[in-house]
Design a protein around this motif. Structure first.
Motif, PDB file in Angstrom:
ATOM      1  N   ILE A  45       0.716  -1.197  -0.203  1.00 55.78           N
ATOM      2  CA  ILE A  45      -0.089   0.040  -0.123  1.00 55.78           C
ATOM      3  C   ILE A  45       0.819   1.083  -0.104  1.00 55.78           C
ATOM      4  N   ALA A  46       1.888   1.281   0.751  1.00 56.07           N
ATOM      5  CA  ALA A  46       2.643   2.423   0.907  1.00 56.07           C
ATOM      6  C   ALA A  46       3.704   2.831  -0.598  1.00 56.07           C
ATOM      7  N   VAL A  47       3.861   1.584  -1.318  1.00 53.62           N
ATOM      8  CA  VAL A  47       4.366   1.896  -2.614  1.00 53.62           C
ATOM      9  C   VAL A  47       3.161   2.228  -3.522  1.00 53.62           C
ATOM     10  N   MET A  48       2.159   1.931  -3.460  1.00 55.81           N
ATOM     11  CA  MET A  48       0.811   2.271  -4.494  1.00 55.81           C
ATOM     12  C   MET A  48       0.525   3.562  -4.127  1.00 55.81           C
ATOM     13  N   ILE A  49       0.779   4.281  -3.118  1.00 57.32           N
ATOM     14  CA  ILE A  49       0.287   5.794  -2.792  1.00 57.32           C
ATOM     15  C   ILE A  49       0.568   6.776  -3.846  1.00 57.32           C
ATOM     16  N   SER A 321     -15.310   4.828   9.976  1.00 55.52           N
ATOM     17  CA  SER A 321     -16.279   5.691  10.815  1.00 55.52           C
ATOM     18  C   SER A 321     -15.668   6.658  11.908  1.00 55.52           C
ATOM     19  N   LEU A 322     -14.403   6.543  12.478  1.00 56.05           N
ATOM     20  CA  LEU A 322     -13.924   7.313  13.339  1.00 56.05           C
ATOM     21  C   LEU A 322     -12.522   7.907  12.878  1.00 56.05           C
ATOM     22  N   GLY A 323     -11.997   7.456  11.874  1.00 54.34           N
ATOM     23  CA  GLY A 323     -10.574   7.867  11.514  1.00 54.34           C
ATOM     24  C   GLY A 323      -9.697   7.588  12.246  1.00 54.34           C
ATOM     25  N   VAL A 332      -1.398   2.877   7.231  1.00 49.66           N
ATOM     26  CA  VAL A 332      -0.929   3.595   6.250  1.00 49.66           C
ATOM     27  C   VAL A 332      -2.297   3.914   5.194  1.00 49.66           C
ATOM     28  N   MET A 333      -3.136   3.172   5.544  1.00 44.43           N
ATOM     29  CA  MET A 333      -4.544   3.371   4.681  1.00 44.43           C
ATOM     30  C   MET A 333      -5.141   4.742   4.995  1.00 44.43           C
ATOM     31  N   LEU A 334      -4.844   5.137   6.203  1.00 46.19           N
ATOM     32  CA  LEU A 334      -5.216   6.426   6.864  1.00 46.19           C
ATOM     33  C   LEU A 334      -4.659   7.490   6.064  1.00 46.19           C
ATOM     34  N   GLY A 335      -3.005   7.239   5.919  1.00 45.91           N
ATOM     35  CA  GLY A 335      -2.401   8.103   5.084  1.00 45.91           C
ATOM     36  C   GLY A 335      -2.734   8.348   3.723  1.00 45.91           C
ATOM     37  N   LEU A 338      -5.917  10.691   3.450  1.00 48.20           N
ATOM     38  CA  LEU A 338      -5.372  11.928   3.427  1.00 48.20           C
ATOM     39  C   LEU A 338      -4.623  12.298   2.204  1.00 48.20           C
ATOM     40  N   VAL A 339      -3.803  11.723   1.750  1.00 42.10           N
ATOM     41  CA  VAL A 339      -2.851  12.018   0.475  1.00 42.10           C
ATOM     42  C   VAL A 339      -4.247  12.516  -0.547  1.00 42.10           C
ATOM     43  N   LEU A 340      -5.079  11.607  -0.700  1.00 41.13           N
ATOM     44  CA  LEU A 340      -6.037  11.588  -1.700  1.00 41.13           C
ATOM     45  C   LEU A 340      -7.225  12.815  -1.078  1.00 41.13           C
ATOM     46  N   GLY A 341      -6.940  13.332  -0.293  1.00 41.99           N
ATOM     47  CA  GLY A 341      -7.813  14.572  -0.009  1.00 41.99           C
ATOM     48  C   GLY A 341      -9.364  14.069   0.837  1.00 41.99           C
ATOM     49  N   VAL A 342      -9.281  12.839   1.341  1.00 40.49           N
ATOM     50  CA  VAL A 342     -10.341  12.653   2.041  1.00 40.49           C
ATOM     51  C   VAL A 342     -10.227  12.448   3.626  1.00 40.49           C
ATOM     52  N   GLN A 343     -11.173  12.695   4.324  1.00 43.89           N
ATOM     53  CA  GLN A 343     -10.691  12.938   5.638  1.00 43.89           C
ATOM     54  C   GLN A 343     -11.885  11.689   6.293  1.00 43.89           C
ATOM     55  N   PRO A 344     -11.376  10.479   6.747  1.00 41.73           N
ATOM     56  CA  PRO A 344     -12.274   9.608   7.263  1.00 41.73           C
ATOM     57  C   PRO A 344     -12.689   9.950   8.690  1.00 41.73           C
TER      58      PRO A 344
END
Length: 500
Positions: A45-49, A321-323, A332-335, A338-344
């Motif tokens: 996932i880190a490589v795919m960001i 639901s909570l971020g 890493v998914m949370l990162g 945020l990189v994609l401009g989405v705030q969970p």
């Protein structure tokens, strides 16, 4: 927007041609990465960001979610065939999966793992869709006291992981506790057991120990043992067909641990690894024939494989639901969010339903494709066992070392891998079980952290464990879990004495 409208929006997003293609790509890449010891979904996932820049956020996150649960799905392959867990969540799979492969039932073991993984993943997605909003409050209600009690409950099962001597199992667990304390104390900043070595300041990675105690120890055992051992029956991969007894044995564990794995996945910090261990232990406790576990038990293979895949879906509850990330992978998914401009968080469901529900709906498609991809390839995966033993041993060593080096790019970890390989071999030689060591290492850090946080909150008063209803309930269960095997053993001894 209501939940029903959100679900419809989610399925519309997930069933678009672009989303389906990226789901297939994600689960395929995840499966391959899961098979390679040491890499795991975090690295993928880190490589795919960076590759997702310019993509629609919903499509990019659907693909990365596919990599996550695809890696957990695929991690069973190397565990079963080589005793080299591809991901940490597949360690418990090797307890019965690898013995089945050694008995010439590699095809059956892989088929059981694929079906159990599909069942756990699919049931948990249904639960995720139905319960995500409500369960987010449950995840928040678990404070440090409750987490300590949960970890303690897990540790009471160490006796269940013993392979004969309970004393040796406890010694193995104590060694696991000692190893997990290596590094800088997060609360005081004190160095513990680093011996002045800078490489030990951050402690030891779980996969270094898991691959050492299982994969490298197996290699040492094959190379150094005088007995004519082999990695499986290289002339008989076995049939993929499951008879009625196999399906009957699988049905109970798959039903139970789809729910248990999902619930444990919801709790931040638990994740697929702890879910798989607890499910394995729980299933062994329920079994009428616990002595079959560790020797190729169908139930012992189905339980952790169902739980670890169910836990991956559960981990999305606190994230969406909570971020709050519930594991290293979801961090890493949370990162990526945020990189994609989405705030969970709480507003994601209403503000961006195509992302919240789209990611969840895509898991239905992903799990179906995982089964379609994996089942036909099982005969080809199982042919790994037909590779000549010297070459196969070399490949296990190479893949293990590449996987460990890819974690930190530090050659010191390679020395640690070899060290724990030797330790694992010596443990086998003197009949010390490795699973209690691994379980203590996994739970020890969180146990210590939760205890210290709870005592800090209460100013050192133990009453916090009695005032917290969840913690009190879990402590009671831990006491029962500890006492029940003792009572059971006493009854057996009494019956034997009466018969004599």
């Amino acid at each position: 927007m209501g939940s029903l409208d959100g679900i419809i929006t989610g399925f519309q997003t997930a069933f678009s041609l672009e989303a389906i293609l990226f789901v297939i790509l994600g689960v395929f890449v995840g499966t391959i990465i899961g098979m390679l010891p040491g890499l795991g979904p975090i690295s993928a996932i880190a490589v795919m960001i960076p590759m997702t820049f310019g993509m629609e956020p919903a499509t990019a996150l659907i693909m990365m979610a596919g990599v996550y649960y695809g890696a957990i799905f695929g991690g069973s392959t190397s565990s079963i065939l080589l005793n080299a867990p591809g991901v940490s969540g597949a360690v418990a799979t090797s307890f019965d999966g690898y013995p089945m492969a050694q008995q010439g039932k590699a095809g059956k073991a892989l088929a059981i793992a694929a079906i159990a993984s599909f069942t756990g993943g699919t049931v948990s997605v249904v639960l995720l869709m139905l319960l995500a909003p409500a369960l987010s409050s449950v995840a928040v209600s678990f404070g440090p006291a409750a987490y300590f009690a949960l970890m303690l409950l897990g540790l009471t099962a160490i006796a269940s992981l013993s392979e004969g001597s309970t004393i040796k199992a406890l010694i193995s667990a104590v060694a696991g506790f000692m190893v997990v304390t290596i590094g800088i104390d997060a609360q005081t900043g004190t160095q513990r057991y680093t011996f002045g070595n800078m490489n030990l300041l951050e402690g030891l990675d779980f996969l270094v120990i898991a691959l050492g105690l299982f994969a490298i120890a197996e290699v040492c055992s094959l190379v150094l043992s005088r007995k004519d051992k082999s990695i499986g029956d290289t002339h008989n991969i076995g049939s993929l067909k499951l008879d009625k007894k196999d399906l009957k044995d699988m049905s109970g564990p798959m039903t139970r641990h789809s729910f248990l794995g999902f619930i444990l996945g919801v709790l931040p910090g638990a994740g697929a690894t702890i879910a798989s261990f607890i499910s394995y232990i729980f299933e062994k406790r329920l079994s009428k024939n616990p002595e079959e576990f560790g020797k190729g038990s169908v139930k012992g293979l189905a339980a952790p494989e169902t739980a670890n895949n169910a836990a991956t879906s559960g981990a999305f509850v606190p994230l969406l639901s909570l971020g709050i990330p519930g594991s290293g992978t979801t961090a890493v998914m949370l990162g990526a969010f945020l990189v994609l401009g989405v705030q969970p968080g709480p507003m994601l469901m209403t503000d961006r339903p195509e992302i919240f529900w789209g990611v969840i709906a895509s898991m239905y498609i992903g799990n179906i494709f995982l089964l379609i991809i994996n089942l036909p390839l099982i005969p080809y995966f199982a042919k790994i066992l037909k590779i000549p033993r010297p070459l196969l041993i070399s490949l296990v060593i190479v893949f293990s070392m590449i996987g460990v080096y890819a974690i930190s790019f530090n050659t010191f970890d390679l020395y640690m891998l070899l060290l724990f390989g030797v330790i694992g071999f010596l443990m086998r030689l003197f009949s010390f079980p490795a699973p209690p060591f691994i379980l203590a290492f996994i739970l020890g850090g969180m146990l210590e952290q939760s205890l210290r946080q709870a005592l800090t909150i209460s100013n050192g008063s133990l009453s916090i464990f009695l005032d917290d209803k969840i913690a009190l309930s879990l402590l009671f269960l831990a006491l029962l879990s500890f006492v029940f095997p003792l009572v059971k053993q006493l009854r057996k001894n009494k019956d034997k004495a009466t018969e004599a």
